[in-house]
Design a protein around this motif. Structure first.
Motif, PDB file in Angstrom:
ATOM      1  N   ASN A   7       1.120  -1.454   0.014  1.00 19.09           N
ATOM      2  CA  ASN A   7       0.310  -0.202   0.302  1.00 19.09           C
ATOM      3  C   ASN A   7       1.099   1.668  -0.270  1.00 19.09           C
ATOM      4  N   ASP A   8       0.300   1.945  -0.598  1.00 18.68           N
ATOM      5  CA  ASP A   8       0.305   3.860  -0.574  1.00 18.68           C
ATOM      6  C   ASP A   8      -0.105   4.487   0.522  1.00 18.68           C
ATOM      7  N   CYS A   9       1.064   5.964   0.875  1.00 18.62           N
ATOM      8  CA  CYS A   9       1.318   5.963   2.270  1.00 18.62           C
ATOM      9  C   CYS A   9       0.290   7.584   0.933  1.00 18.62           C
ATOM     10  N   PRO A  10      -0.706   8.340   1.148  1.00 20.11           N
ATOM     11  CA  PRO A  10      -0.478  10.153   0.778  1.00 20.11           C
ATOM     12  C   PRO A  10       0.096  10.663   1.525  1.00 20.11           C
ATOM     13  N   LEU A  11       0.343  11.703   1.449  1.00 22.95           N
ATOM     14  CA  LEU A  11       0.811  12.744   1.889  1.00 22.95           C
ATOM     15  C   LEU A  11       0.978  14.051   1.296  1.00 22.95           C
ATOM     16  N   MET A  12       0.571  14.895   2.043  1.00 22.99           N
ATOM     17  CA  MET A  12       0.873  16.647   2.373  1.00 22.99           C
ATOM     18  C   MET A  12       2.120  17.011   2.343  1.00 22.99           C
ATOM     19  N   THR A  13       3.218  18.095   1.469  1.00 21.24           N
ATOM     20  CA  THR A  13       3.823  18.769   2.424  1.00 21.24           C
ATOM     21  C   THR A  13       2.892  20.011   2.729  1.00 21.24           C
ATOM     22  N   ILE A  14       3.340  20.667   4.095  1.00 16.78           N
ATOM     23  CA  ILE A  14       3.017  21.797   3.581  1.00 16.78           C
ATOM     24  C   ILE A  14       4.228  22.808   4.027  1.00 16.78           C
ATOM     25  N   ALA A  15       3.728  24.158   2.658  1.00 10.11           N
ATOM     26  CA  ALA A  15       5.410  25.123   2.354  1.00 10.11           C
ATOM     27  C   ALA A  15       5.280  25.828   3.734  1.00 10.11           C
ATOM     28  N   PRO A  16       6.577  26.007   4.550  1.00  9.83           N
ATOM     29  CA  PRO A  16       6.503  26.869   5.551  1.00  9.83           C
ATOM     30  C   PRO A  16       5.805  28.387   5.548  1.00  9.83           C
ATOM     31  N   ASP A  17       5.266  29.030   5.702  1.00 14.36           N
ATOM     32  CA  ASP A  17       4.750  30.392   5.678  1.00 14.36           C
ATOM     33  C   ASP A  17       3.534  30.333   4.427  1.00 14.36           C
ATOM     34  N   ALA A  18       2.923  29.160   3.942  1.00 11.70           N
ATOM     35  CA  ALA A  18       2.088  28.904   2.831  1.00 11.70           C
ATOM     36  C   ALA A  18       1.135  29.630   2.697  1.00 11.70           C
ATOM     37  N   PRO A  19       0.550  30.341   1.933  1.00 10.52           N
ATOM     38  CA  PRO A  19      -1.083  30.402   2.364  1.00 10.52           C
ATOM     39  C   PRO A  19      -1.969  29.140   2.297  1.00 10.52           C
ATOM     40  N   PRO A  20      -3.001  29.221   2.643  1.00 11.00           N
ATOM     41  CA  PRO A  20      -3.917  28.104   3.252  1.00 11.00           C
ATOM     42  C   PRO A  20      -4.243  27.330   1.783  1.00 11.00           C
ATOM     43  N   THR A  21      -4.497  27.980   1.301  1.00 10.66           N
ATOM     44  CA  THR A  21      -4.735  27.654  -0.524  1.00 10.66           C
ATOM     45  C   THR A  21      -3.784  26.509  -0.536  1.00 10.66           C
ATOM     46  N   ALA A  22      -2.471  27.184   0.046  1.00 10.44           N
ATOM     47  CA  ALA A  22      -1.161  25.979  -1.229  1.00 10.44           C
ATOM     48  C   ALA A  22      -1.659  24.727  -0.847  1.00 10.44           C
ATOM     49  N   GLN A  23      -2.272  24.226   0.823  1.00 16.58           N
ATOM     50  CA  GLN A  23      -2.646  23.092   0.914  1.00 16.58           C
ATOM     51  C   GLN A  23      -4.409  22.375   0.595  1.00 16.58           C
ATOM     52  N   ILE A  24      -4.857  23.761  -0.169  1.00 18.20           N
ATOM     53  CA  ILE A  24      -6.608  22.601   0.205  1.00 18.20           C
ATOM     54  C   ILE A  24      -6.603  24.271  -0.506  1.00 18.20           C
ATOM     55  N   SER A  25      -7.384  23.904  -1.462  1.00 15.16           N
ATOM     56  CA  SER A  25      -7.561  24.904  -3.093  1.00 15.16           C
ATOM     57  C   SER A  25      -8.916  25.886  -2.312  1.00 15.16           C
ATOM     58  N   SER A  26      -8.931  26.354  -2.862  1.00 11.20           N
ATOM     59  CA  SER A  26      -9.727  27.654  -2.342  1.00 11.20           C
ATOM     60  C   SER A  26     -11.826  27.387  -2.964  1.00 11.20           C
ATOM     61  N   SER A  27     -11.819  26.609  -4.298  1.00 12.59           N
ATOM     62  CA  SER A  27     -12.458  26.265  -4.734  1.00 12.59           C
ATOM     63  C   SER A  27     -12.897  24.868  -3.916  1.00 12.59           C
ATOM     64  N   PHE A  28     -12.409  24.179  -3.644  1.00 13.90           N
ATOM     65  CA  PHE A  28     -12.566  23.398  -2.446  1.00 13.90           C
ATOM     66  C   PHE A  28     -12.877  23.507  -1.456  1.00 13.90           C
ATOM     67  N   ARG A  29     -12.378  24.474  -0.456  1.00 10.58           N
ATOM     68  CA  ARG A  29     -12.592  24.954   0.800  1.00 10.58           C
ATOM     69  C   ARG A  29     -14.192  25.306   0.398  1.00 10.58           C
ATOM     70  N   ARG A  30     -14.489  25.733  -0.770  1.00 11.78           N
ATOM     71  CA  ARG A  30     -16.179  27.400  -0.798  1.00 11.78           C
ATOM     72  C   ARG A  30     -16.839  25.472  -0.788  1.00 11.78           C
ATOM     73  N   ARG A  31     -16.303  24.296  -1.379  1.00  9.16           N
ATOM     74  CA  ARG A  31     -17.136  23.561  -1.705  1.00  9.16           C
ATOM     75  C   ARG A  31     -17.611  23.275  -0.275  1.00  9.16           C
ATOM     76  N   LEU A  32     -16.659  22.649   0.816  1.00  7.86           N
ATOM     77  CA  LEU A  32     -16.329  22.182   2.642  1.00  7.86           C
ATOM     78  C   LEU A  32     -16.919  23.824   3.324  1.00  7.86           C
ATOM     79  N   LYS A  33     -17.301  24.915   2.768  1.00  6.85           N
ATOM     80  CA  LYS A  33     -18.266  25.743   3.196  1.00  6.85           C
ATOM     81  C   LYS A  33     -19.642  25.382   3.054  1.00  6.85           C
ATOM     82  N   GLY A  34     -19.809  25.184   2.075  1.00  9.71           N
ATOM     83  CA  GLY A  34     -21.098  24.660   1.441  1.00  9.71           C
ATOM     84  C   GLY A  34     -21.561  23.869   2.115  1.00  9.71           C
TER      85      GLY A  34
END
Length: 396
Positions: free
Chosen positions: A172-199
């Motif tokens: 099995n693989d392990c999906p991974l998210m890397t987080i860049a220092p001082d990156a904006p929130p959209t670097a981790q989760i896109s604006s469009s996906f965030r809007r869907r989740l907020k809805g």
């Protein structure tokens, strides 16, 4: 003299066997208490291991789960010529079909397996060091084969020295998210996906007392775990999957380590939740080390509120929680669940090693390697994977 003490005495007096290696001697201990001081020493800032190798995680697992499964501690400690610990392998010995297999402690509840390394030694370890380690285990233990599964190729940007040994990709693989220092929130989760989740979350926000929380007190932890152990069996049955949390000792182990505080603050396992006044809506729990969060277990409500993707909303909160605290990586556990790919776009390379220690172990290692290669082929060939799922469903 106990068997563990006898083993320790015999190994500690062994002479150095490889002038090409920094490893001068090796002990193999059969008692957690004898290993605790060195184990905890290798957990300080100079250590190199994952949070799943903490003594406060694996010690309770061995006592509450491993012993019930007839696994015996098999803790390997390597030293340099001045008796400074260089690494500790937190292993357990089990017997299957007459073969004695040394594997990592933690079983299905440790997402990643590693040795605990002195960081400087790990950064400069060579194949000669690993050969010396294996030779010492081969010469001084009763094990037939070493089965090292689910090892990360690297951790905190440092290569895992165990990859110097012969290995193969894990099934099995392990999906991974890397987080860049001082990156904006959209670097981790896109604006469009965030809007869907907020809805979706707007529906949940109408519930009285709707909130996101990280459990901090024993009362909060106990309440969330009560909900988890009530809901999880229902979810597993719905998916026609075996409930590993119902195995003997597992619930006591989970409850104990979730309550156990860490010296620097927090707990051995962090529990995140969405809830309202009427129910616990979703739970995600995992281990954190200041650099990375790794999900260990989760579940979500059986009520109508499940229609609004509470699990995805909770993951968004978790990502933001750790990004705000300067974490550099996050994973949602090993496996191919589709929701993980919505957040984790990269892959964590995971490998297995099956190392024979004698003739019987050679046969066993070949068999285990073959089984894992077959699993890998099925998991990574869509037609075979679909066929396996249909067969599994029919058998159930």
């Amino acid at each position: 003299m106990t068997m563990a003490a006898a083993i320790e005495s015999r190994t500690a007096e062994a002479p150095a066997w490889s002038k090409a290696s920094r490893i001068a001697s090796v002990d193999i201990l059969g008692d957690l208490n004898q290993a605790e001081t060195i184990w905890r020493r290798l957990e300080d800032q100079q250590h190199f291991s994952t949070p799943y190798q903490r003594f406060d995680f694996l010690g309770p697992w061995q006592r509450l789960v491993g012993e019930r499964e007839n696994l015996r501690p098999f803790i390997v400690i390597a030293y340099d010529i001045e008796r400074r610990p260089l690494l500790l392998l937190p292993l357990a010995l089990r017997q299957e079909h007459g073969v004695r297999i040394a594997c990592f402690m933690g079983g299905k509840h440790a997402t990643f397996n590693m040795a605990l390394w002195d960081r400087d030694f790990a950064a400069h370890a060579t194949r000669a060091d690993l050969d010396a380690l294996i030779s010492a285990i081969r010469a001084r233990s009763e094990a037939d084969v070493l089965a090292f599964s689910q090892q990360p190729l690297s951790w905190q940007d440092l290569p895992n020295p165990m990859a110097l040994l012969r290995n193969q990709a894990s099934a099995n693989d392990c999906p991974l998210m890397t987080i860049a220092p001082d990156a904006p929130p959209t670097a981790q989760i896109s604006s469009s996906f965030r809007r869907r989740l907020k809805g979706k979350e707007r529906k949940l926000k109408t519930l009285p007392g709707y909130r996101y929380r990280v459990a901090a007190t024993d009362a909060e932890i106990g309440r969330l775990l009560d909900a988890f152990f009530r809901i999880k069996p229902l979810r597993m049955a719905e998916q026609k999957l075996p409930n590993v949390f119902a195995d003997p000792g597992v619930e006591d182990f989970i409850r104990g380590v979730c309550m156990m505080p860490l010296a620097g603050g927090g707990h051995v396992i962090d529990i995140h939740a969405l809830e309202c006044d009427d129910e616990i809506i979703a739970i995600f729990a995992g281990v954190a080390d200041g650099y990375r969060f790794s999900m260990m277990f989760n579940t979500y409500t059986m009520s109508e509120n499940s229609r609004y993707s509470p699990g995805l909303i909770l993951v968004r909160n978790i990502v933001d929680h750790y990004a705000e605290r300067g974490y550099r990586a996050l994973d949602l556990g090993i496996g191919s669940d589709s929701y993980k790919r919505l957040f984790c776009k990269a892959n964590e390379p995971i490998f297995d090693s099956f190392i024979p220690l004698n003739l019987r172990g050679t046969v066993a290692a070949a068999a285990m390697s073959g089984v894992n290669r077959a699993k890998y082929l099925v998991k990574h060939t869509p037609a075979l994977f679909h066929m396996a799922q249909k067969l599994r469903s029919a058998l159930r």
